[in-house]
Design an enzyme around this catalytic site. Sequence first.
Site, PDB file in Angstrom:
ATOM      1  N   TYR A  82       3.909  -1.162  -0.665  1.00 51.59           N
ATOM      2  CA  TYR A  82       4.098  -1.250  -2.181  1.00 51.59           C
ATOM      3  C   TYR A  82       5.419  -0.441  -2.598  1.00 51.59           C
ATOM      4  CZ  TYR A  82       2.841  -0.656  -7.199  1.00 51.59           C
ATOM      5  OH  TYR A  82       2.929  -0.653  -8.554  1.00 51.59           O
ATOM      6  N   ASP A 101      11.591   3.683   1.414  1.00 52.53           N
ATOM      7  CA  ASP A 101      10.937   4.046   0.085  1.00 52.53           C
ATOM      8  C   ASP A 101       9.998   5.216   0.203  1.00 52.53           C
ATOM      9  OD1 ASP A 101       9.383   4.261  -2.141  1.00 52.53           O
ATOM     10  OD2 ASP A 101       8.490   2.060  -2.042  1.00 52.53           O
ATOM     11  N   LYS A 156       7.705  10.126  -7.929  1.00 48.62           N
ATOM     12  CA  LYS A 156       6.757  11.026  -8.002  1.00 48.62           C
ATOM     13  C   LYS A 156       6.903  12.497  -7.799  1.00 48.62           C
ATOM     14  CE  LYS A 156       3.577   7.314  -6.634  1.00 48.62           C
ATOM     15  NZ  LYS A 156       3.395   6.269  -6.049  1.00 48.62           N
TER      16      LYS A 156
HETATM   17  C1  PLP Z   1       4.034   4.916  -6.504  1.00 44.26           C
HETATM   18  C2  PLP Z   1       5.070   4.034  -5.778  1.00 44.26           C
HETATM   19  C3  PLP Z   1       6.113   3.382  -6.206  1.00 44.26           C
HETATM   20  C4  PLP Z   1       6.221   2.999  -7.780  1.00 44.26           C
HETATM   21  O1  PLP Z   1       6.588   4.135  -8.380  1.00 44.26           O
HETATM   22  P1  PLP Z   1       6.293   4.150 -10.008  1.00 44.26           P
HETATM   23  O2  PLP Z   1       6.635   5.446 -10.428  1.00 44.26           O
HETATM   24  O3  PLP Z   1       4.815   4.014 -10.273  1.00 44.26           O
HETATM   25  O4  PLP Z   1       6.871   2.979 -10.486  1.00 44.26           O
HETATM   26  C5  PLP Z   1       6.933   2.996  -5.412  1.00 44.26           C
HETATM   27  N1  PLP Z   1       7.115   3.032  -4.014  1.00 44.26           N
HETATM   28  C6  PLP Z   1       5.824   3.843  -3.374  1.00 44.26           C
HETATM   29  C7  PLP Z   1       5.844   3.919  -2.047  1.00 44.26           C
HETATM   30  C8  PLP Z   1       4.990   4.273  -4.360  1.00 44.26           C
HETATM   31  O5  PLP Z   1       3.832   4.946  -3.739  1.00 44.26           O
END
Ligand code: PLP
Length: 427
Positions: free
Chosen positions: A146, A239, A267
């Site tokens: 994701y 990511d 985050k």
């Molecule tokens: C949460 C998440 C995102 C998206 O971040 P948001 O601040 O919710 O847009 C992207 N990549 C990973 C791995 C995530 O866990």
Amino acid sequence: MDQGGCSVLSENLWKEALKLFAGGVNSPVRAAVKPYPFYVDRSEGAFLYTVDGKRLIDYVLGYGPLFLGHRHPYVEKKIIEQVQKGWLYGTPSPVEIKLAEKIIRHLPSAQKIRFVNSGTEATMLALRLARGYTGREKILKFNGNYHGAHDYGLVEAGSAATEFNVSTSNGIPLSIRNTVEICEYNDLSCVEKTLKKEDIAGVIVEPVMGNMGLILPEKDFLKGLRELTKSYNSLLIFDEVITGFRLGLSGAQGYFGINPDLTTLGKIIGGGLPIGAVAGRAEIIDLLTPSGKVFNAGTFNANPLSMAAGLATIEVLEREKVYDTAKEATKAFSEELSILLERKGITFTLNRIESMFQVFFGVKKVTNATEAKQADKNTYFKMHQRMLEGGVFIPPSQFEVIFSSGAHNSSVVNTTIEVTRKVINEL
Ligand SMILES: *Cc1c(COP(=O)(O)O)cnc(C)c1O
């Protein structure tokens, strides 16, 4: 006070919410708590306090950002100080320099950084940068990874969509779908085949999968990605929106000793306030406007409030034993759970790393999204629901991660274990 699920106050709010929001919520996973979500009035440390007067031990932690727990006193103080100095200037402010310097000092592959407002924006920008840098169009991502809720990231994405059995591709033009190649996580031969066949601008990967439950990279998977992307002149994008500052100050890249070309963050680096960032080699980041040709802008980019919260959070991570406490909590909770499940003769897999774990029922191993989807998520949900009744909040979705924080001390963990014993014995 009702220890068994939510009571009338949450129910009344939910009835209002259903009139106002699609499915009653503003982000889908929140509706996975049944029969309706509990509404939170306030939070502190490891605890959420619901409007119904119930105290819950929180292992969701905002789905990742709150690595210090709720309202760490130092972060709270720094946020309040910043509020009293103003929260948006439309000009640069000193605190963005301090946060950038800290991130770059800790993150091995980072030389320069651009702050944005969410992980979604960060990965969208990283992919655009990879295209701008290489002059190629296609990207490669992994099934069940994701990368936020934008069109390129949503092809075969993990997270809440899996829970609701909705294809994340609805509403995405085929022309965009066709620029994204998919491989199974941990499958290097697919990656090599794809890189050989297509002109790939970048390979984007969660170095540890945290949006399909928890799935770990097999030995040499990340190293293989590094070598393959290098030999096919494609960029490697980690990511690290979840793993950045959670697996350690140097993130997954420090943990595994692999340097990507670009890293997306979010985050934890915002301390619980909205944030995202792209960091990487200076020659790539310098391609961004205004120094380069790849466009990015944002009204709230590097807003002082998110910068202050993020900076305070990293300062605490540098000087307090957050990593040890959180890891110990995850270890104690997950080991007790394993023992209880084994004793009952239940088939399961438990994946764990540092302060993150997830349990999958009915399967012997989970190394990719296809295997994760075979897990018995009804049993997981039942466990979630019984734990909630006992005062412990783990994610309502099998495809999220159980997180610990620096606030999960031994007393919190002991209470968790007592509840877990009762729940598993009755499962
Ligand atoms: C949460 C998440 C995102 C998206 O971040 P948001 O601040 O919710 O847009 C992207 N990549 C990973 C791995 C995530 O866990």
